[in-house]
Design a protein around this motif. Structure first.
Motif, PDB file in Angstrom:
ATOM      1  N   GLY A 133      77.196  65.348  39.719  1.00  0.00           N
ATOM      2  CA  GLY A 133      77.835  66.315  38.836  1.00  0.00           C
ATOM      3  C   GLY A 133      79.123  65.782  38.248  1.00  0.00           C
ATOM      4  O   GLY A 133      79.382  65.939  37.042  1.00  0.00           O
ATOM      5  N   ALA A 134      79.935  65.135  39.083  1.00  0.00           N
ATOM      6  CA  ALA A 134      81.206  64.589  38.600  1.00  0.00           C
ATOM      7  C   ALA A 134      80.971  63.516  37.534  1.00  0.00           C
ATOM      8  O   ALA A 134      81.663  63.474  36.507  1.00  0.00           O
ATOM      9  N   CYS A 135      79.998  62.653  37.774  1.00  0.00           N
ATOM     10  CA  CYS A 135      79.716  61.560  36.826  1.00  0.00           C
ATOM     11  C   CYS A 135      79.121  62.077  35.519  1.00  0.00           C
ATOM     12  O   CYS A 135      79.254  61.436  34.476  1.00  0.00           O
ATOM     13  N   ALA A 136      78.461  63.227  35.571  1.00  0.00           N
ATOM     14  CA  ALA A 136      77.898  63.800  34.350  1.00  0.00           C
ATOM     15  C   ALA A 136      78.939  64.580  33.553  1.00  0.00           C
ATOM     16  O   ALA A 136      78.872  64.626  32.319  1.00  0.00           O
ATOM     17  N   LEU A 137      79.911  65.175  34.234  1.00  0.00           N
ATOM     18  CA  LEU A 137      80.871  66.051  33.572  1.00  0.00           C
ATOM     19  C   LEU A 137      82.095  65.301  33.031  1.00  0.00           C
ATOM     20  O   LEU A 137      82.553  65.569  31.914  1.00  0.00           O
ATOM     21  N   THR A 138      82.625  64.384  33.822  1.00  0.00           N
ATOM     22  CA  THR A 138      83.901  63.765  33.434  1.00  0.00           C
ATOM     23  C   THR A 138      83.844  62.936  32.152  1.00  0.00           C
ATOM     24  O   THR A 138      84.852  62.870  31.439  1.00  0.00           O
ATOM     25  N   PRO A 139      82.722  62.301  31.784  1.00  0.00           N
ATOM     26  CA  PRO A 139      82.720  61.528  30.523  1.00  0.00           C
ATOM     27  C   PRO A 139      82.618  62.372  29.264  1.00  0.00           C
ATOM     28  O   PRO A 139      82.651  61.815  28.155  1.00  0.00           O
ATOM     29  N   LEU A 140      82.493  63.700  29.391  1.00  0.00           N
ATOM     30  CA  LEU A 140      82.290  64.529  28.202  1.00  0.00           C
ATOM     31  C   LEU A 140      83.441  64.402  27.214  1.00  0.00           C
ATOM     32  O   LEU A 140      83.243  64.520  26.001  1.00  0.00           O
ATOM     33  N   GLU A 141      84.646  64.175  27.723  1.00  0.00           N
ATOM     34  CA  GLU A 141      85.793  64.010  26.828  1.00  0.00           C
ATOM     35  C   GLU A 141      85.599  62.819  25.894  1.00  0.00           C
ATOM     36  O   GLU A 141      86.069  62.826  24.753  1.00  0.00           O
ATOM     37  N   LEU A 142      84.888  61.806  26.370  1.00  0.00           N
ATOM     38  CA  LEU A 142      84.649  60.614  25.570  1.00  0.00           C
ATOM     39  C   LEU A 142      83.421  60.755  24.674  1.00  0.00           C
ATOM     40  O   LEU A 142      83.360  60.145  23.603  1.00  0.00           O
ATOM     41  N   VAL A 143      82.458  61.550  25.131  1.00  0.00           N
ATOM     42  CA  VAL A 143      81.180  61.649  24.410  1.00  0.00           C
ATOM     43  C   VAL A 143      81.149  62.841  23.454  1.00  0.00           C
ATOM     44  O   VAL A 143      80.777  62.708  22.282  1.00  0.00           O
ATOM     45  N   VAL A 144      81.498  64.020  23.978  1.00  0.00           N
ATOM     46  CA  VAL A 144      81.495  65.251  23.165  1.00  0.00           C
ATOM     47  C   VAL A 144      82.829  65.957  23.361  1.00  0.00           C
ATOM     48  O   VAL A 144      82.928  66.916  24.121  1.00  0.00           O
ATOM     49  N   PRO A 145      83.875  65.505  22.708  1.00  0.00           N
ATOM     50  CA  PRO A 145      85.218  66.072  22.932  1.00  0.00           C
ATOM     51  C   PRO A 145      85.310  67.571  22.668  1.00  0.00           C
ATOM     52  O   PRO A 145      86.138  68.261  23.270  1.00  0.00           O
ATOM     53  N   SER A 146      84.457  68.109  21.821  1.00  0.00           N
ATOM     54  CA  SER A 146      84.554  69.525  21.438  1.00  0.00           C
ATOM     55  C   SER A 146      84.230  70.468  22.589  1.00  0.00           C
ATOM     56  O   SER A 146      84.658  71.634  22.574  1.00  0.00           O
TER      57      SER A 146
END
Length: 276
Positions: A133-146
């Motif tokens: 879960g952590a690895c899936a959630l934390t990169p969202l700022e880089l992938v889908v900032p919105s």
């Protein structure tokens, strides 16, 4: 409507706490806390201390929030890697929402750690589940900032709730004493409740999506393909779990060690957690 829901929810939570005190009359709160499995206990304690520290002005949430700019050691970054973990440990100020999230950790995270992740590798597998879960959630700022969030504690809690709902699909759960719903639909009902109470449903939605991704890759895919799960627990996680268990003196995750593995994941037991 939102005001009425808040009032009803406050009364319902107060009633549950009174019932919990009666149930624990033979056991002290210390005994209840000591019996918590290690990973859920650490998470529960971290969230409680973070919020209490915030109100005591010992903790600055800005130093805990997820920010890749602050994590990076490149030019302009400050290399603060602890943010990758601390963003999951702050659930906001003392409020009704905070109390609800803490209750959800005490119910659904504890239930998963004790009952769904069993066997000698139970603690390690549960850590791997949370790391997924952590690895899936934390990169969202880089992938889908919105849709990125500063704190992902709510999302991780809803990930646990989603997985629990798949293990107990036939259970009936009381939604804040207002209506009873099937556990299979409970995460979506809680998401709707968040929206009706004026909260942001996006963290809850992200947790549901990531929870389903884990459920698909770890359970559905092996079940229908006949192959082993795509998600395997790394060796370093097993080593960490062994260290945690051995450091407890009396192994807190006893249910994970003494019980044999059970192939009952998401088969439905008709159990009811969070219901009356």
């Amino acid at each position: 409507l939102a005001v009425a829901i808040r009032r009803r929810t406050r009364r319902r939570i107060a009633t549950r706490f009174r019932r919990a005190r009666r149930v624990m009359s033979a056991d002290s709160p210390q005994a209840w806390y000591a019996a918590l499995p290690p990973i859920s206990k650490f998470w529960f304690t971290s969230c409680a201390l973070s919020t209490l520290g915030f109100h005591a002005k010992f903790v600055d949430p800005r130093a805990m929030m997820l920010s890749w700019r602050m994590i990076s050691f490149a030019k302009g970054g400050k290399f603060q890697p602890w943010r990758l973990l601390t963003n999951f440990a702050f659930l906001g100020k003392l409020s009704l929402g905070f109390a609800m999230r803490m209750v959800m950790i005490a119910q659904y995270s504890v239930s998963l750690e004790k009952e769904a992740f069993t066997g000698a590798s139970g603690t390690a597998d549960y850590i791997a589940f949370l790391l997924f879960g952590a690895c899936a959630l934390t990169p969202l700022e880089l992938v889908v900032p919105s849709i990125a969030q500063a704190f992902y504690g709510d999302s991780l809690i809803f990930m646990c709730l989603y997985l629990w709902s798949r293990e107990h699909p036939r259970a009936r759960v009381s939604l804040m004493g207002i209506v009873r719903v099937g556990a299979f639909y409970f995460p979506w009902a809680m998401l709707a409740m968040t929206a009706l109470m004026g909260g942001d449903p996006m963290p809850d939605f992200l947790g549901i999506i990531v929870g389903h991704a884990y459920y698909f890759f770890a359970r559905l895919y092996p079940l229908h393909s006949g192959r082993r799960s795509i998600i395997q627990t790394p060796k370093f996680v097993h080593a960490l779990a062994d260290y945690i268990n051995s450091g407890n003196g009396v192994v807190s995750a006893a249910s994970n060690v003494v019980q044999p593995p059970r192939q009952r994941y998401f088969a439905g037991q008709g159990r009811r957690l969070g219901g009356d």
